[in-house]
Motif scaffolding. Structure first.
Motif, short mmCIF file in Angstrom:
data_model
loop_
_atom_site.label_atom_id
_atom_site.label_comp_id
_atom_site.label_asym_id
_atom_site.label_seq_id
_atom_site.Cartn_x
_atom_site.Cartn_y
_atom_site.Cartn_z
N VAL A 135 29.83 27.12 33.41
CA VAL A 135 30.61 27.79 32.38
C VAL A 135 32.05 27.28 32.44
CG1 VAL A 135 31.19 29.79 33.80
CG2 VAL A 135 31.21 30.01 31.34
N VAL A 136 32.65 27.11 31.28
CA VAL A 136 34.07 26.78 31.16
C VAL A 136 34.67 27.78 30.19
CG1 VAL A 136 35.77 25.06 30.45
CG2 VAL A 136 33.66 24.32 31.57
N LEU A 137 35.68 28.48 30.65
CA LEU A 137 36.40 29.44 29.81
C LEU A 137 37.84 28.98 29.68
CD1 LEU A 137 35.47 32.87 31.44
CD2 LEU A 137 34.61 31.97 29.30
N GLN A 138 38.39 29.11 28.48
CA GLN A 138 39.81 28.87 28.30
C GLN A 138 40.34 30.06 27.53
OE1 GLN A 138 41.16 25.35 26.05
NE2 GLN A 138 42.05 24.75 28.01
N GLY A 139 41.30 30.76 28.15
CA GLY A 139 41.81 31.95 27.51
C GLY A 139 43.05 32.47 28.21
N THR A 140 43.34 33.74 27.96
CA THR A 140 44.54 34.40 28.46
C THR A 140 44.16 35.44 29.51
OG1 THR A 140 45.50 34.15 26.26
CG2 THR A 140 46.56 35.72 27.73
N LEU A 141 44.93 35.48 30.59
CA LEU A 141 44.69 36.53 31.58
C LEU A 141 45.10 37.88 31.00
CD1 LEU A 141 45.92 34.97 34.95
CD2 LEU A 141 43.58 35.28 34.14
N SER A 142 44.18 38.82 31.02
CA SER A 142 44.44 40.16 30.49
C SER A 142 45.27 40.99 31.44
CB SER A 142 43.12 40.88 30.24
OG SER A 142 42.31 40.11 29.39
N ARG A 143 45.23 40.64 32.71
CA ARG A 143 46.00 41.36 33.73
C ARG A 143 46.30 40.42 34.89
NH1 ARG A 143 42.47 42.58 37.79
NH2 ARG A 143 40.29 42.71 37.25
N THR A 144 47.22 40.82 35.74
CA THR A 144 47.54 40.04 36.92
C THR A 144 46.35 40.07 37.88
OG1 THR A 144 49.86 40.60 36.64
CG2 THR A 144 49.21 39.85 38.82
N PRO A 145 46.05 38.96 38.56
CA PRO A 145 44.91 38.94 39.47
C PRO A 145 45.02 39.99 40.58
CG PRO A 145 45.81 36.73 39.18
CD PRO A 145 46.75 37.68 38.52
N ASP A 146 43.87 40.52 40.97
CA ASP A 146 43.80 41.45 42.09
C ASP A 146 43.21 40.72 43.29
OD1 ASP A 146 44.75 43.72 40.76
OD2 ASP A 146 42.75 44.22 40.01
N GLU A 147 43.59 41.16 44.47
CA GLU A 147 43.07 40.59 45.71
C GLU A 147 42.28 41.65 46.45
OE1 GLU A 147 44.69 38.79 49.96
OE2 GLU A 147 46.09 39.18 48.35
N ARG A 148 41.10 41.25 46.92
CA ARG A 148 40.28 42.14 47.76
C ARG A 148 39.95 41.41 49.04
NH1 ARG A 148 35.14 44.28 44.95
NH2 ARG A 148 34.79 44.96 47.08
N GLN A 149 40.15 42.06 50.13
CA GLN A 149 39.77 41.50 51.43
C GLN A 149 38.34 41.92 51.72
OE1 GLN A 149 41.67 39.43 53.52
NE2 GLN A 149 39.67 39.20 54.48
N LEU A 150 37.45 40.95 51.82
CA LEU A 150 36.07 41.20 52.19
C LEU A 150 35.93 40.96 53.69
CD1 LEU A 150 34.36 39.37 49.20
CD2 LEU A 150 34.98 41.79 49.38
N ARG A 151 34.76 41.21 54.25
CA ARG A 151 34.57 41.03 55.68
C ARG A 151 34.95 39.64 56.17
NH1 ARG A 151 28.73 42.89 56.05
NH2 ARG A 151 29.08 44.45 54.49
N GLU A 152 34.48 38.63 55.46
CA GLU A 152 34.68 37.26 55.93
C GLU A 152 35.43 36.38 54.94
OE1 GLU A 152 30.93 35.70 57.11
OE2 GLU A 152 30.50 37.39 58.43
N SER A 153 35.95 36.95 53.86
CA SER A 153 36.65 36.13 52.88
C SER A 153 37.60 36.98 52.05
CB SER A 153 35.64 35.42 51.97
OG SER A 153 34.86 36.36 51.28
N VAL A 154 38.33 36.30 51.19
CA VAL A 154 39.23 36.95 50.25
C VAL A 154 38.68 36.72 48.86
CG1 VAL A 154 41.57 36.94 49.30
CG2 VAL A 154 41.21 36.61 51.75
N LEU A 155 38.78 37.73 48.01
CA LEU A 155 38.26 37.64 46.65
C LEU A 155 39.38 37.89 45.66
CD1 LEU A 155 35.65 37.48 44.88
CD2 LEU A 155 35.62 39.97 44.98
N ALA A 156 39.59 36.95 44.76
CA ALA A 156 40.54 37.14 43.66
C ALA A 156 39.73 37.54 42.43
CB ALA A 156 41.29 35.84 43.38
N THR A 157 40.21 38.55 41.70
CA THR A 157 39.53 38.98 40.48
C THR A 157 40.47 38.84 39.30
OG1 THR A 157 40.13 41.31 40.79
CG2 THR A 157 38.02 40.59 41.71
#
Length: 113
Positions: A4-26
């Protein structure tokens, strides 16, 4: 092949979640059709580089990744969410970076065929 390729506008500032073994940006990326209709897609990026946190709501981005549907339990029920798992999120204004990300996708498609 799941690409998939998306081109668009961010609706909000990215959120960060710390998972057990990694970091997740949403992210939430809003695209527009030729008719002007808007569609917002949830995007996740596992262990993104430091530059991933420099994005803000309103930034134009290009996302390359794959579609995933995941299932989880919430309030005693099984729920699902369809989202894009990013392999790259780049500012659309950085044409060279966008071209490199798209070239990698084309290479993957050509290797698979």
């Amino acid at each position: 092949m799941n690409v998939v390729v998306l081109q668009g506008t961010l609706s909000r500032t990215p959120d960060e979640r710390q998972l057990r073994e990694s970091v997740l940006a949403t992210y939430e990326v809003t695209t527009r059709t030729d008719e002007g209709r808007a569609a917002t897609a949830p995007v996740v990026w596992f262990d993104p580089p430091a530059a991933a946190w420099k994005f803000e709501a309103g930034d134009e981005v290009t996302v390359v990744g794959e579609i995933r549907r995941r299932f989880f339990r919430s309030n005693g029920r099984t729920e699902s969410r369809t989202e894009v798992v990013a392999s790259a999120v780049v500012p659309t204004r950085r044409r060279a970076q966008v071209e490199r990300a798209l070239e990698r996708v084309v290479d993957q498609v050509m290797e698979a065929s």
